[in-house]
Design a protein around this motif. Structure first.
Motif, short mmCIF file in Angstrom:
data_model
loop_
_atom_site.label_atom_id
_atom_site.label_comp_id
_atom_site.label_asym_id
_atom_site.label_seq_id
_atom_site.Cartn_x
_atom_site.Cartn_y
_atom_site.Cartn_z
N ILE A 118 0.85 -1.19 0.00
CA ILE A 118 0.00 0.00 0.00
C ILE A 118 0.88 1.24 0.00
CG2 ILE A 118 -1.71 1.34 1.30
CD1 ILE A 118 -2.71 -1.30 2.48
N ASN A 119 0.68 2.10 -0.99
CA ASN A 119 1.34 3.42 -0.99
C ASN A 119 0.35 4.44 -0.44
OD1 ASN A 119 3.30 2.06 -2.38
ND2 ASN A 119 2.97 3.11 -4.32
N LEU A 120 0.70 5.09 0.64
CA LEU A 120 -0.23 6.04 1.26
C LEU A 120 -0.30 7.34 0.47
CD1 LEU A 120 0.87 5.67 5.00
CD2 LEU A 120 -0.85 4.35 3.75
N LEU A 172 -2.87 3.58 -2.47
CA LEU A 172 -2.96 2.75 -3.67
C LEU A 172 -2.45 1.37 -3.28
CD1 LEU A 172 -3.56 2.58 -6.73
CD2 LEU A 172 -1.14 3.04 -7.11
N TRP A 173 -3.31 0.40 -3.41
CA TRP A 173 -3.04 -0.94 -2.91
C TRP A 173 -2.83 -1.88 -4.08
CZ3 TRP A 173 -7.53 -4.54 -1.11
CH2 TRP A 173 -7.01 -5.73 -0.58
N GLN A 174 -1.72 -2.58 -4.07
CA GLN A 174 -1.55 -3.69 -5.01
C GLN A 174 -1.57 -4.99 -4.21
OE1 GLN A 174 2.09 -4.24 -7.33
NE2 GLN A 174 0.90 -5.30 -8.90
N PRO A 175 -2.70 -5.68 -4.24
CA PRO A 175 -2.80 -6.90 -3.42
C PRO A 175 -1.75 -7.95 -3.77
CG PRO A 175 -4.98 -6.20 -4.16
CD PRO A 175 -3.98 -5.34 -4.89
N ARG A 176 -1.31 -7.99 -5.01
CA ARG A 176 -0.33 -9.01 -5.40
C ARG A 176 1.09 -8.64 -5.03
NH1 ARG A 176 -0.50 -8.57 -10.70
NH2 ARG A 176 0.56 -10.46 -11.32
N GLY A 177 1.30 -7.42 -4.55
CA GLY A 177 2.63 -7.06 -4.08
C GLY A 177 2.97 -7.82 -2.82
N ILE A 273 3.98 -1.33 3.56
CA ILE A 273 3.40 0.02 3.60
C ILE A 273 4.49 1.00 3.20
CG2 ILE A 273 2.36 1.79 5.07
CD1 ILE A 273 1.44 -0.55 6.89
N THR A 274 4.16 1.91 2.29
CA THR A 274 5.14 2.93 1.94
C THR A 274 4.54 4.31 2.18
OG1 THR A 274 4.60 3.40 -0.37
CG2 THR A 274 5.87 1.44 0.05
#
Lengths: 416, 95, 982
Positions: A118-120, A172-177, A273-274
């Motif tokens: 997740i990028n905040l 922005l969430w990338q579930p596969r990350g 988390i970034t």
């Protein structure tokens, strides 16, 4: 030898006597079809895919230290394909797909763990920029979810939603990350390449290239001259000094990126988390340590160590968004030398010297690219044409103005 | 790191902002025949040495001087600090 | 019975009793105790569980190298996991709990792992858990994660504060044992500014733990006297409870001082202080760490380091056992036997791996030379040991000494490599020390007391001498050269029970052998494959044992096998301490404009713009949705007049005879001929031809310009211009001053703006359109003599001005402007309305100037002069930046009038799927236009200027909607620009 749960059980019952060396320790031959300079993640994966995809096995990987001693052995283990520009995103999505099948492919559990990244974001313009990115990801076949504050709170209730200097509005969430056990990647690729006949030669430093009339026919090493039809350099942070031996100047500077791990803790955070408004990103390893990092130190260096201002800056970022980690202790800090390129994007290309190839410029993001980098480099070496997802990674792209600048900060490596 | 500012004495490196190789002073002639190639090499290509490196630092939290610092990229030892303006003048830059 | 194992003497204050709890049991101790010494005094042996096999663990050491005795200290939000009991000062009311077990400590359910150990060998997880593929994340990994980890965070915000500080000294002395105290004394007497730091709360180091004498006094007394002398000197700063955790470039050291950790209640004071110490020279006197010996079942509670057993007896008068056996490979272990006997313990046996030693055993102790311990018994606490000679010894404590390893850690922080020394069977500091560092005493491999005192003195003399201080030629205090002969014996070779190397991570000798068998032979592979040395103690007592087993397997020597690099920190440091005060709202500075207070009074909603807070909109009563306020504000600007604080724009004052020429070089468009009293829009490129920033620059005088930059780029543009000035054109006579904070600036925009300003600007200044035309500027005065600068520029497209006053008048100015504007219906407007107005006019901001776009992309290509030397024009001519199908900034309107546009959508031609190949651009900014009554947008699309009127898809799969939009001019309102010239 095939690894499996049954094998582990059998060996456990019989005293673990049957385990074989994971790789051979061969003497270098006098010549190979292809020499790969650099036994880090990218070099080993290149060798693996050359053997597995293209059936080329008369290959040596030359490593000046121990295999996996480069940045594959000193990173923060994150995988993701949340890029924005068309020159990048398909490549990183290829990498993600390779990660997803990797363990079954090379029969080694590298603990590919897609717990999400997740990028905040903290403002409407940041949300809009992430929307541009998220759409680019989806259009390239990747996955992306734009979380509002409520959605983010559900996933990360521990973030400081109420008192943060830069209010946390979503992500922005990338579930596969996720993350991968970094050393195991090197070992898995090494094992897979070795089984297929690739010679992995450790403690063998390249001291020069055999170049005559614009043609490279091999390398000089601390263990003698080795000839090759193709020489493929893949040395990340050492790119500058290695390619200088071939007389080349590169659009690359070497910088140090520090990374940190805390003492082991019971599960604290789920995925990655970034926090871009500060400089902080974090995940938690399966062993329990918080693995975190931030910005590069920002000055040219080949020393694998950094300085205090960045350590403090990173921890400030952590406390800014998750102040419950204040009493966790930083256990170990280390530094890796990054091949920071002029636009923040890499190179997988031929050089102007025939038979000499170059792979580098990965900045602080090389780990996640390991499978695709090897795959595309192998493609280039085997077929002498770039893989379709890596056509933009040319060394001469700045001459025509074909920058791939995700952050939009221009030709200043320490800003990427 | 500590940078010994020629005017202000030793200052912590965190007061400074780093740019890069001091060769960025040597901006090419815009009217040269091969100006585009020259500008390409100037802006994008680096020696990136493992060893002595002359580099530009800006004293952002200080007197706003640009400095040329000679620093070893393997040990971080600093062996020289000059005002970039002086260096630029010595290298023939003027108006 | 309370404190059943407490004996006589020791450095504790028996006059006070401290109460504490461990796992809920109420216990007592005294000031001077650590949690560990108090637990030992109370006879507590089982204190924790190991990481992997959940084996019972007891206190192993008496210092920061402790691998076993980790506890969760304090309660609730103050809970602190993984705290070493061995360095935790006891305080009244201390509450500690053991960690990493399921169920009670004594009956940990996860102890079942120990029975599975044949399957859980080093790296077993790399070979399994691969099938079925989906089970890794769903099943295997969650189980592993839940059982891994050590202590628990409270998950609440850390309630304590941390401070940071900077210290400067001539000489930093790290460690206040005999070498450090001796060094400090010598250096301090020379007049040098000295800092002496030690991690312990009681200075003296091993002197407090030993019975050795200095000049006839007890070592501990000598230490106290020396500390007293040092503390009386103005040039000395003593820093107990301070760990120097890292050596950084140019003599900078990181240190963490624990201020209130030893108090029940810190009283609101900072818990810890993170110091950056700037030293001209440093002497590392960090002592040495004892290591163990690997033998069968060497991990039981009651098996401890011999020097630590001695420390508990001597310093804390606490006996780790009543019947103690000693297992040693060196002389030093023998002193544990004699000291423990003196404290009343029974010495069951001295087992020495060497064939001979000329040392005296205490009466009654059975001595076995050339013998090893091969196995032990006692699940939750040691009951006895089996020896290689076949005999067994009943005992409840086994003191093990495998020799002492110099604490070389800080010598390695700059990649220095330690060197092997046969005489001490250990690694000592190598030749490549951090610049300015010297090493003395045990840290330097000089393991006797006399040597420590001597080296401390010598190194301090030398360092002080280098700095120009003259040292008094005084000999160091006399002390005995006690017997310290060591042997290289690390591992009892045995095929029997498992022999632990890393106690916390459960790495056994078999794991090291397996690593060798599988080819993980480099020391780094060994570490990474087995996790040896990666626990919270970073292998301080374990690494050398692991190396020795690997060396044995490969037939190489230990130095040939290698050593791992030590990295900072020396011991773990709280993340909160590194962050200090920079957290919560104080994470970064907050910058306020001069109208902030006024805006607050008006009930403004604020938004972050970088570090600035700006008014986003000004809600009026009755307005329930933000759009109502914003629409009203924008309409007011188009209809009458509005005021917006634009102070946050960067302002650069440019003066000098060559100022115009300088601007001509940094801007892509021409500035040489700008007339005095005129403003011009300026486009700034980076050298790579990409747009860097834009803004306006006003010529106030022949040699005087004022530039504005965007808010976001104020700092970087100023830096860039100084680079141009100092490095590229140092011969130009021009000077720059950043004046962003010096001026409060307001946009006054709308058809009635001139009317309003006539009431503000003093009457001697003619601001009629003829005298003060569009793009005019000048210095004026307002409200009766207050100096001001007036610029007739427009971001909204209306007749508009920006007026600047010295910042100290900013608050008065906004109030006065609002007052005189009342009759024109003036409204304040915020950044949202500002954004609506500029989108209606097609002006680019950060979303469009994203560092990836050229002047050509923005439709400003013709501004880039080809006739002059300026930053960026050469490389802006590169082919890829001038493609026919390159991006163009254009406007977008929804085909269905009520559709909302969304920023971040990508453009795809009709009938094509949304994929990377079909990606033609993206929407940068959107707004609802009150003027047009529908949503409008700006964006970049390939070849946009040639495609006016074309309908395309704005694909936003991220938010699940794709709509059709029409490509239109980006100038939605007053495209001819007549209003601003009115």
């Amino acid at each position: 030898m095939r690894y499996s749960g049954f094998k582990v059980l059998w060996e456990g019952l019989t005293g673990n006597r049957g385990w074989q060396p994971v790789w051979r320790e061969p003497e270098p031959k006098s010549s190979y079809d292809i020499i790969i300079v650099g036994g880090g993640g990218h070099g080993l994966s290149t060798a693996y895919y050359l053997a597995r995809e293209f059936g080329l096995t008369n290959i040596a990987v030359l490593e000046k230290g121990w295999l996996g001693s480069g940045n594959v052995g000193r990173n923060t283990t994150i995988i993701r394909s949340n890029y924005m520009l068309p020159g990048n995103e398909p490549f990183y999505e290829l990498s993600m797909k390779l990660w997803e099948d990797l363990e079954q492919d090379f029969n080694y559990n590298a603990m590919v763990s897609q717990r999400g990244i997740i990028n905040l974001y903290h403002s409407d313009p940041q949300r809009d920029a992430f929307a541009r990115r998220g759409n680019a990801m989806i259009m390239a076949g990747a996955d992306a979810v734009l979380l509002d504050r409520a959605g983010l709170e559900k996933q990360c209730p521990f973030l400081d939603f109420d008192n943060a200097r830069f209010p946390i509005k979503g992500g922005l969430w990338q579930p596969r990350g996720g993350t991968v056990r970094h050393d195991a990647v090197a070992w898995g690729y090494a094992r897979g390449a070795d089984i297929r006949g690739v010679d992995i030669i450790q403690n063998c430093e390249v001291t020069g290239f055999l170049i005559e009339d614009g043609v490279c026919s091999g390398v000089e090493t601390t263990r003698g001259t080795i000839e090759a039809k193709k020489t493929a350099v893949c040395v990340a942070g050492s790119s500058g000094r290695v390619m200088a031996k071939a007389g080349m100047r590169l659009p690359i500077e070497s910088h140090v990126l520090q990374a940190f791990v805390s003492e082991g803790l019971k599960p604290v955070i789920p995925g990655v988390i970034t926090f871009g408004a500060g400089h902080f990103y974090v995940s938690q390893s399966d062993k329990g340590g918080l693995v975190f990092g931030g910005d590069i130190d920002g000055y040219n260096t080949y020393a694998q160590r950094g300085n205090l201002p960045v350590v403090e800056d990173v921890c400030e970022g952590g406390m800014a968004i998750m102040p419950m980690i204040g009493r966790a202790r930083l256990l170990r800090a280390w530094g890796g030398v990054m091949d920071m390129s002029m636009d923040g994007s890499p190179f997988i290309d031929r050089t102007h010297i025939a038979g000499l190839y170059f792979n580098g410029g990965w900045c602080y993001g090389g780990f996640k690219a390991t499978p695709a980098s090897g795959f595309c480099y192998a493609h280039l070496l085997a077929k002498d044409e770039p893989h379709p997802t890596a056509t933009e990674y040319r060394l001469d792209r700045f001459i025509s103005g074909g920058m791939i600048d995700e952050k939009g900060v221009g030709a200043q490596p320490n800003l990427h | 790191m500590i940078i010994n500012h020629p005017l202000l004495g030793p200052r912590d490196a965190s007061e400074f902002t780093y740019l890069g190789d001091a060769s960025l002073i040597d901006r090419p002639d815009w009217q040269a025949e091969d100006a585009q190639q020259q500008f390409h090499d100037y802006l994008y290509l680096r020696d990136n040495p493992a060893g002595e490196h002359r580099e530009l630092w800006f004293h952002e939290q200080g007197d706003r001087s640009w400095l040329v610092v000679t620093r070893n990229t393997l040990t971080h030892e600093i062996t020289g600090v000059e005002l970039a303006r002086d260096v630029a003048m010595q290298r023939g830059r003027g108006r | 019975m309370s404190q059943s194992n407490r004996t006589q003497g020791g450095h504790i204050d028996r006059s006070k009793t401290l109460r504490f709890t461990f796992n809920g049991s109420r216990l007592e101790g005294h000031p001077g105790d650590t949690l560990a010494s108090a637990l030992i005094a109370n006879g507590v042996r089982l204190v924790g569980r190991s990481f992997k096999y959940h084996r019972p663990r007891g206190i192993f050491s008496a210092g920061s190298e402790e691998p076993n005795a980790l506890v969760e200290l304090r309660r609730d939000a103050h809970r602190e996991p993984n705290t070493r009991a061995t360095v935790t000062e006891l305080f009244d009311g201390l509450a500690a709990n053991s960690q990493n077990h399921r169920g009670p400590l004594r009956y940990d359910l996860l102890a079942v792992n120990d029975y599975l150990s044949p399957f859980l060998t080093a790296g077993f997880y790399y070979k399994t858990f691969m099938w079925p593929k989906a089970f890794w994340e769903k099943l295997y990994e969650p189980i592993i994660r839940a059982s891994a980890g050590l202590g628990r965070l409270s998950m609440q915000e850390d309630p304590d504060a941390y401070d940071k500080g900077f210290l400067h000294c001539d000489l930093l002395i790290i460690g206040a044992g005999p070498a450090g105290l001796s060094a400090a004394l010598t250096a301090a007497r020379s007049g040098a500014r000295v800092i002496l730091a030690d991690e312990d709360f009681r200075l003296g180091g091993r002197l407090n733990a030993e019975t050795l004498e200095i000049s006839g006094d007890s070592g501990a007394d000598w230490a106290q006297a020396t500390v007293a002398e040092l503390s009386s000197m103005d040039n000395v700063r003593l820093m107990p409870r301070t760990t120097v955790y890292g050596a950084y470039d140019h003599g900078i050291y990181g240190a963490i001082e624990r201020k209130t950790d030893h108090l029940a209640d810190g009283g609101g004071k900072p818990r810890q202080v993170l110091w950056r110490i700037y030293s001209r020279r440093a002497i590392l006197c960090a002592g040495a760490t004892e290591r163990s010996i690997a033998f069968g079942n060497n991990d039981r509670p009651g098996i401890m380091l011999a020097g630590s057993v001695r420390a508990y007896a001597n310093r804390w008068a606490a006996l780790p056992g009543r019947r103690v056996a000693v297992f040693t490979n060196n002389d030093d272990g023998w002193r544990t036997a004699s000291d423990l006997a003196a404290q009343g313990a029974e010495i069951a046996a001295i087992v020495d791996t060497r064939e001979r030693a000329s040392l005296a055993a205490p009466a009654g102790a059975a001595v076995s030379m050339g013998t090893s311990v091969v196995d032990t018994k006692g699940r939750h606490g040691l009951k006895g040991v089996a020896l290689s000679n076949g005999s067994t010894v009943e005992c409840d404590c086994l003191a093990v000494s495998g020799g002492w390893s110099p604490n070389v850690h800080l010598t390695c922080h700059q990649r220095g490599r330690p060197v092997w020394r046969d005489d001490i069977a250990g690694f000592a500091p190598g030749p490549d020390l951090p610049d300015g560092m010297r090493v003395a005493g045990a840290a330097n491999g000089s393991l006797t007391l006399a040597a420590a005192l001597r080296e401390g003195h010598e190194q301090a003399s030398a360092a002080a001498g280098e700095l120009g201080f003259s040292t008094v030629a005084k000999t160091p205090p006399a002390a005995e050269d006690e017997a310290v002969e060591a042997s290289a014996f690390f591992h009892v070779k045995n095929d029997g029970p498992r022999a632990w190397i890393d106690l916390q991570n459960d790495v056994t000798a078999k794991d090291v052998k397996l690593a060798h068998q599988e080819g993980f032979r480099s020391v780094e592979h060994l570490k990474r494959y087995t996790t040896l040395g990666m626990a919270t103690d970073q292998g301080k007592t374990a690494n050398l044992l692991g190396l020795s087993v690997m060396a044995e397997c490969t037939g190489r020597t230990i130095p040939e096998t290698g050593t791992t690099i030590f990295r900072p920190p020396y011991t773990p440091v709280p993340i909160g301490a590194f962050a200090g005060r920079a957290r919560g709202k104080e994470f970064r500075p907050t910058r306020l404009t001069t109208s902030h207070k006024w805006a607050e009074e008006r009930g403004a909603v604020f938004v972050e713009a970088g570090q600035w807070l700006r008014a986003q909109w000004f809600p009026q009563s009755g307005e329930t949705r933000w759009r109502e306020s914003v629409d009203r504000e924008a309409a007011a600007v188009r209809g009458s007049v509005g005021i917006c604080d634009v102070t946050t724009l960067g302002k650069i004052d440019i003066q000098g005879r060559d100022a115009a020429e300088f601007l001509n070089k940094v801007y892509a468009n021409g500035f040489a001929k700008l007339a005095v009293g005129k403003v011009r829009y300026g486009l700034m490129l980076r050298e790579d031809g990409i747009v860097m920033d834009d803004g306006t620059t006003a010529r106030l005088g022949e040699n005087h310009f004022v530039m504005t930059t965007t808010t976001a780029n104020a700092v970087s543009v100023f830096r860039h211009m100084e680079f141009c000035r100092q490095c590229l054109w140092p011969g130009l006579d021009v000077h720059l001053i950043s004046a962003t904070e010096q001026w409060a600036q307001f946009a006054v925009a709308g058809p009635r703006s001139r009317d309003l300003l006539r009431k503000a600007v003093d009457p001697e200044f003619d601001i009629s359109s003829e005298a003060f035309p569009f793009m005019g500027c000048g210095e004026v005065s307002v409200f009766g003599g207050t100096p001001a600068r007036l610029f007739r520029i427009s971001f909204s497209g209306e007749l508009a001005y920006e007026i600047a006053v010295p910042a100290r008048y900013g608050d008065a100015m906004i109030r006065a402007l609002m007052e005189v504007g009342e009759e024109f219906g003036v409204v304040p407007y915020g950044t949202e309305a500002l954004s609506v107005l500029r989108i209606e006019k097609g002006h680019p901001v950060a979303a469009e100037l994203c560092g990836q776009t050229t002047a050509r992309d923005l439709g400003l290509g013709r501004m880039v002069s080809k006739k002059k030397d300026c930053i960026g024009n050469t490389l802006s001519e590169r082919s890829n930046l001038n493609r026919e199908d390159g991006l163009s900034l254009v406007g977008f309107a929804p085909v269905m009038r009520n559709d909302q546009l969304s920023a971040g959508a990508h453009f795809v031609s009709r009938g094509k799927p949304a994929s990377t190949e079909n990606d033609e651009g993206w929407m940068t900014s959107v707004a609802y236009s009150p003027e047009l009554g529908h949503s409008i947008g700006l964006g970049f699309i390939a070849g946009g200027h040639e495609r006016m009127g074309e309908i395309i898809q704005a694909a936003d799969p991220l938010r699940g909607r794709t709509i059709e939009v029409r490509i239109v001019s980006p100038h939605f309102v007053d495209p001819e620009g007549e209003r601003q010239r009115a």
